[in-house]
Design a protein around this motif. Structure first.
Motif, PDB file in Angstrom:
ATOM      1  N   PRO A 198      18.191  -1.301 -12.455  1.00  0.00           N
ATOM      2  CA  PRO A 198      17.287  -2.573 -12.790  1.00  0.00           C
ATOM      3  C   PRO A 198      16.020  -1.955 -13.201  1.00  0.00           C
ATOM      4  CG  PRO A 198      18.062  -2.755 -10.474  1.00  0.00           C
ATOM      5  CD  PRO A 198      18.864  -1.626 -11.165  1.00  0.00           C
ATOM      6  N   GLU A 199      15.095  -2.607 -13.864  1.00  0.00           N
ATOM      7  CA  GLU A 199      13.742  -1.901 -14.045  1.00  0.00           C
ATOM      8  C   GLU A 199      12.842  -1.907 -12.795  1.00  0.00           C
ATOM      9  OE1 GLU A 199      11.421  -0.776 -17.082  1.00  0.00           O
ATOM     10  OE2 GLU A 199      13.190  -1.740 -17.415  1.00  0.00           O
ATOM     11  N   GLY A 200      12.163  -0.854 -12.453  1.00  0.00           N
ATOM     12  CA  GLY A 200      11.199  -0.769 -11.401  1.00  0.00           C
ATOM     13  C   GLY A 200      11.927   0.183 -10.405  1.00  0.00           C
ATOM     14  N   VAL A 201      13.289   0.591 -10.706  1.00  0.00           N
ATOM     15  CA  VAL A 201      14.010   1.502  -9.690  1.00  0.00           C
ATOM     16  C   VAL A 201      14.536   2.585 -10.515  1.00  0.00           C
ATOM     17  CG1 VAL A 201      15.992   1.685  -8.387  1.00  0.00           C
ATOM     18  CG2 VAL A 201      14.696  -0.341  -8.166  1.00  0.00           C
ATOM     19  N   THR A 202      14.598   3.934  -9.802  1.00  0.00           N
ATOM     20  CA  THR A 202      15.026   5.185 -10.391  1.00  0.00           C
ATOM     21  C   THR A 202      16.128   5.357  -9.591  1.00  0.00           C
ATOM     22  OG1 THR A 202      13.533   6.522  -9.092  1.00  0.00           O
ATOM     23  CG2 THR A 202      12.979   5.897 -11.598  1.00  0.00           C
ATOM     24  N   VAL A 207       0.932  -1.087   0.135  1.00  0.00           N
ATOM     25  CA  VAL A 207       0.003   0.064   0.209  1.00  0.00           C
ATOM     26  C   VAL A 207       0.993   1.308  -0.032  1.00  0.00           C
ATOM     27  CG1 VAL A 207      -1.793   1.320   1.128  1.00  0.00           C
ATOM     28  CG2 VAL A 207      -1.938  -1.123   1.053  1.00  0.00           C
ATOM     29  N   LYS A 208       1.887   1.408   0.976  1.00  0.00           N
ATOM     30  CA  LYS A 208       2.913   2.455   0.710  1.00  0.00           C
ATOM     31  C   LYS A 208       3.497   2.460  -0.139  1.00  0.00           C
ATOM     32  CE  LYS A 208       6.302   4.634   3.364  1.00  0.00           C
ATOM     33  NZ  LYS A 208       7.825   4.845   3.155  1.00  0.00           N
ATOM     34  N   GLY A 209       4.068   1.378  -1.115  1.00  0.00           N
ATOM     35  CA  GLY A 209       4.827   1.523  -2.328  1.00  0.00           C
ATOM     36  C   GLY A 209       3.896   1.982  -3.412  1.00  0.00           C
ATOM     37  N   SER A 210       2.583   1.727  -3.509  1.00  0.00           N
ATOM     38  CA  SER A 210       1.797   2.161  -4.646  1.00  0.00           C
ATOM     39  C   SER A 210       1.288   3.612  -4.263  1.00  0.00           C
ATOM     40  CB  SER A 210       0.394   1.195  -4.641  1.00  0.00           C
ATOM     41  OG  SER A 210      -0.114   1.173  -3.356  1.00  0.00           O
ATOM     42  N   THR A 211       1.334   4.243  -3.023  1.00  0.00           N
ATOM     43  CA  THR A 211       1.106   5.614  -2.976  1.00  0.00           C
ATOM     44  C   THR A 211       2.089   6.324  -2.780  1.00  0.00           C
ATOM     45  OG1 THR A 211       0.829   5.204  -0.534  1.00  0.00           O
ATOM     46  CG2 THR A 211      -1.054   5.062  -1.887  1.00  0.00           C
ATOM     47  N   ASP A 212       3.240   6.164  -1.816  1.00  0.00           N
ATOM     48  CA  ASP A 212       4.509   7.165  -1.661  1.00  0.00           C
ATOM     49  C   ASP A 212       5.589   6.396  -2.675  1.00  0.00           C
ATOM     50  OD1 ASP A 212       2.485   8.464  -0.367  1.00  0.00           O
ATOM     51  OD2 ASP A 212       3.365   7.485   1.634  1.00  0.00           O
ATOM     52  N   GLY A 213       5.999   5.269  -2.574  1.00  0.00           N
ATOM     53  CA  GLY A 213       7.207   4.868  -2.970  1.00  0.00           C
ATOM     54  C   GLY A 213       8.005   4.860  -1.661  1.00  0.00           C
ATOM     55  N   PHE A 214       9.330   4.255  -2.018  1.00  0.00           N
ATOM     56  CA  PHE A 214      10.266   3.748  -1.094  1.00  0.00           C
ATOM     57  C   PHE A 214      11.386   4.773  -1.634  1.00  0.00           C
ATOM     58  CE2 PHE A 214       7.518   0.451  -0.223  1.00  0.00           C
ATOM     59  CZ  PHE A 214       7.351   0.684   1.208  1.00  0.00           C
ATOM     60  N   LYS A 215      12.478   5.104  -0.557  1.00  0.00           N
ATOM     61  CA  LYS A 215      13.598   6.002  -0.926  1.00  0.00           C
ATOM     62  C   LYS A 215      14.732   5.383  -0.003  1.00  0.00           C
ATOM     63  CE  LYS A 215      14.575  10.786  -1.208  1.00  0.00           C
ATOM     64  NZ  LYS A 215      14.159  12.007  -1.042  1.00  0.00           N
ATOM     65  N   ARG A 216      15.833   5.139  -0.655  1.00  0.00           N
ATOM     66  CA  ARG A 216      17.052   4.841   0.096  1.00  0.00           C
ATOM     67  C   ARG A 216      18.170   5.863  -0.473  1.00  0.00           C
ATOM     68  NH1 ARG A 216      18.098   3.096   4.725  1.00  0.00           N
ATOM     69  NH2 ARG A 216      19.022   1.033   4.832  1.00  0.00           N
ATOM     70  N   GLN A 273      11.572  -4.159  -1.221  1.00  0.00           N
ATOM     71  CA  GLN A 273      12.792  -5.351  -1.235  1.00  0.00           C
ATOM     72  C   GLN A 273      13.525  -4.895  -2.282  1.00  0.00           C
ATOM     73  OE1 GLN A 273      13.238  -7.764  -3.572  1.00  0.00           O
ATOM     74  NE2 GLN A 273      14.891  -8.663  -2.073  1.00  0.00           N
ATOM     75  N   LEU A 274      13.041  -4.366  -3.472  1.00  0.00           N
ATOM     76  CA  LEU A 274      13.822  -4.220  -4.600  1.00  0.00           C
ATOM     77  C   LEU A 274      14.608  -2.965  -4.444  1.00  0.00           C
ATOM     78  CD1 LEU A 274      14.645  -4.988  -7.512  1.00  0.00           C
ATOM     79  CD2 LEU A 274      12.930  -3.356  -8.546  1.00  0.00           C
ATOM     80  N   VAL A 275      14.152  -1.836  -3.748  1.00  0.00           N
ATOM     81  CA  VAL A 275      15.081  -0.658  -3.699  1.00  0.00           C
ATOM     82  C   VAL A 275      15.983  -1.042  -2.580  1.00  0.00           C
ATOM     83  CG1 VAL A 275      14.597   1.576  -2.411  1.00  0.00           C
ATOM     84  CG2 VAL A 275      12.902   0.889  -4.000  1.00  0.00           C
ATOM     85  N   GLY A 276      15.690  -1.646  -1.574  1.00  0.00           N
ATOM     86  CA  GLY A 276      16.459  -2.115  -0.395  1.00  0.00           C
ATOM     87  C   GLY A 276      17.919  -3.022  -1.144  1.00  0.00           C
ATOM     88  N   GLN A 277      17.534  -3.869  -1.983  1.00  0.00           N
ATOM     89  CA  GLN A 277      18.381  -4.853  -2.507  1.00  0.00           C
ATOM     90  C   GLN A 277      19.201  -4.181  -3.301  1.00  0.00           C
ATOM     91  OE1 GLN A 277      18.931  -8.129  -1.583  1.00  0.00           O
ATOM     92  NE2 GLN A 277      20.701  -7.731  -2.671  1.00  0.00           N
ATOM     93  N   VAL A 278      18.921  -3.125  -4.239  1.00  0.00           N
ATOM     94  CA  VAL A 278      19.666  -2.308  -5.233  1.00  0.00           C
ATOM     95  C   VAL A 278      20.620  -1.456  -4.434  1.00  0.00           C
ATOM     96  CG1 VAL A 278      19.657  -0.433  -6.797  1.00  0.00           C
ATOM     97  CG2 VAL A 278      17.978  -2.386  -7.074  1.00  0.00           C
ATOM     98  N   ALA A 279      20.322  -0.739  -3.204  1.00  0.00           N
ATOM     99  CA  ALA A 279      21.010   0.160  -2.577  1.00  0.00           C
ATOM    100  C   ALA A 279      21.971  -0.821  -1.684  1.00  0.00           C
ATOM    101  CB  ALA A 279      20.019   0.762  -1.280  1.00  0.00           C
ATOM    102  N   ALA A 280      21.767  -2.016  -1.330  1.00  0.00           N
ATOM    103  CA  ALA A 280      22.637  -2.880  -0.582  1.00  0.00           C
ATOM    104  C   ALA A 280      23.724  -3.410  -1.771  1.00  0.00           C
ATOM    105  CB  ALA A 280      22.029  -4.007  -0.211  1.00  0.00           C
ATOM    106  N   ASN A 281      23.174  -3.606  -2.864  1.00  0.00           N
ATOM    107  CA  ASN A 281      24.027  -3.869  -4.001  1.00  0.00           C
ATOM    108  C   ASN A 281      25.309  -2.748  -4.204  1.00  0.00           C
ATOM    109  OD1 ASN A 281      22.909  -6.487  -4.110  1.00  0.00           O
ATOM    110  ND2 ASN A 281      21.712  -6.136  -6.044  1.00  0.00           N
ATOM    111  N   ILE A 282      24.712  -1.708  -4.270  1.00  0.00           N
ATOM    112  CA  ILE A 282      25.597  -0.535  -4.655  1.00  0.00           C
ATOM    113  C   ILE A 282      26.611  -0.255  -3.621  1.00  0.00           C
ATOM    114  CG2 ILE A 282      25.660   2.119  -4.974  1.00  0.00           C
ATOM    115  CD1 ILE A 282      23.020   1.846  -6.112  1.00  0.00           C
ATOM    116  N   ARG A 283      26.217  -0.304  -2.396  1.00  0.00           N
ATOM    117  CA  ARG A 283      26.856  -0.144  -1.099  1.00  0.00           C
ATOM    118  C   ARG A 283      28.168  -1.336  -0.963  1.00  0.00           C
ATOM    119  NH1 ARG A 283      27.486  -2.202   4.100  1.00  0.00           N
ATOM    120  NH2 ARG A 283      27.881  -0.778   5.729  1.00  0.00           N
ATOM    121  N   GLU A 284      28.023  -2.575  -1.785  1.00  0.00           N
ATOM    122  CA  GLU A 284      28.924  -3.449  -1.510  1.00  0.00           C
ATOM    123  C   GLU A 284      29.885  -3.278  -2.367  1.00  0.00           C
ATOM    124  OE1 GLU A 284      27.675  -7.352  -3.517  1.00  0.00           O
ATOM    125  OE2 GLU A 284      26.888  -7.916  -1.518  1.00  0.00           O
ATOM    126  N   TRP A 285      29.876  -2.515  -3.327  1.00  0.00           N
ATOM    127  CA  TRP A 285      31.164  -2.187  -4.084  1.00  0.00           C
ATOM    128  C   TRP A 285      32.352  -1.570  -3.277  1.00  0.00           C
ATOM    129  CZ3 TRP A 285      32.426  -4.191  -8.588  1.00  0.00           C
ATOM    130  CH2 TRP A 285      31.447  -4.437  -9.434  1.00  0.00           C
TER     131      TRP A 285
END
Length: 177
Positions: free
Chosen positions: A118-122, A76-85, A139-151
């Protein structure tokens, strides 16, 4: 009793939810998300709220109760506000830039790191040392942020690397002569 599971998930205006069996589908201005719950919980939509209740008193049913309610709330939160990291880059010469559909990172390696978005993330870079990952799937936003941090995860002596904006890096004292 689950404190999280007891609360109903309110549906704001502009968001619709359909329940078919154990599958919940939420449609909103930022997209459509679906989640299939296990048979340990019952999901019911009443008025403008979705409630999740356990089907038994087993440990697994109580675990799935809180988790299923959180998954519905995140949809519900993702379809209204979205997530940000937000990520921060610390280090001499370390920088980031978005070029097309690729995030280019200069992290002190002998080569630039090209991270495909990836698709679905800006991903945006307001400054050379800031990266903002946004999307409607938590889940996708958190995973992409973790993958970037991993570098280049932050190191404890000078704090160089990529860290979350709200993260605290425990600093160590260097060698003594």
């Amino acid at each position: 009793m689950s404190r999280i599971g007891k609360k109903p998930v309110e549906l704001p205006s502009g968001v619709t939810a359909t329940i078919s069996g154990q599958t919940v589908e939420v449609k909103g201005p930022k997209g459509t998300h679906s989640f299939t719950a296990t048979d340990d919980v019952t999901i019911v939509q009443e008025d403008n709220a979705i409630t999740v209740t356990p089907r038994g008193k087993s440990k697994r049913a109580r675990q799935q109760w809180g988790m299923s309610r959180t998954m519905v709330a995140n949809m519900v939160k993702g379809s209204t506000d979205g997530f940000k990291r937000e990520l921060e880059i610390n280090g001499v010469g370390y920088r980031a830039a978005v070029q097309g559909n690729v995030l280019k990172l200069n992290l002190g390696y002998s080569h630039d790191v090209d991270f495909p978005i990836p698709e679905g993330v800006t991903i945006t870079t307001p400054k050379q040392t800031e990266i903002v990952v946004e999307g409607s799937d938590a889940q996708l936003v958190g995973q992409v942020a973790a993958n970037i941090r991993e570098w280049r995860a932050p190191e404890p002596y000078k704090g160089k690397g990529i860290k979350y904006k709200d993260e605290y890096i425990f600093r160590k004292e260097g060698k003594k002569k």
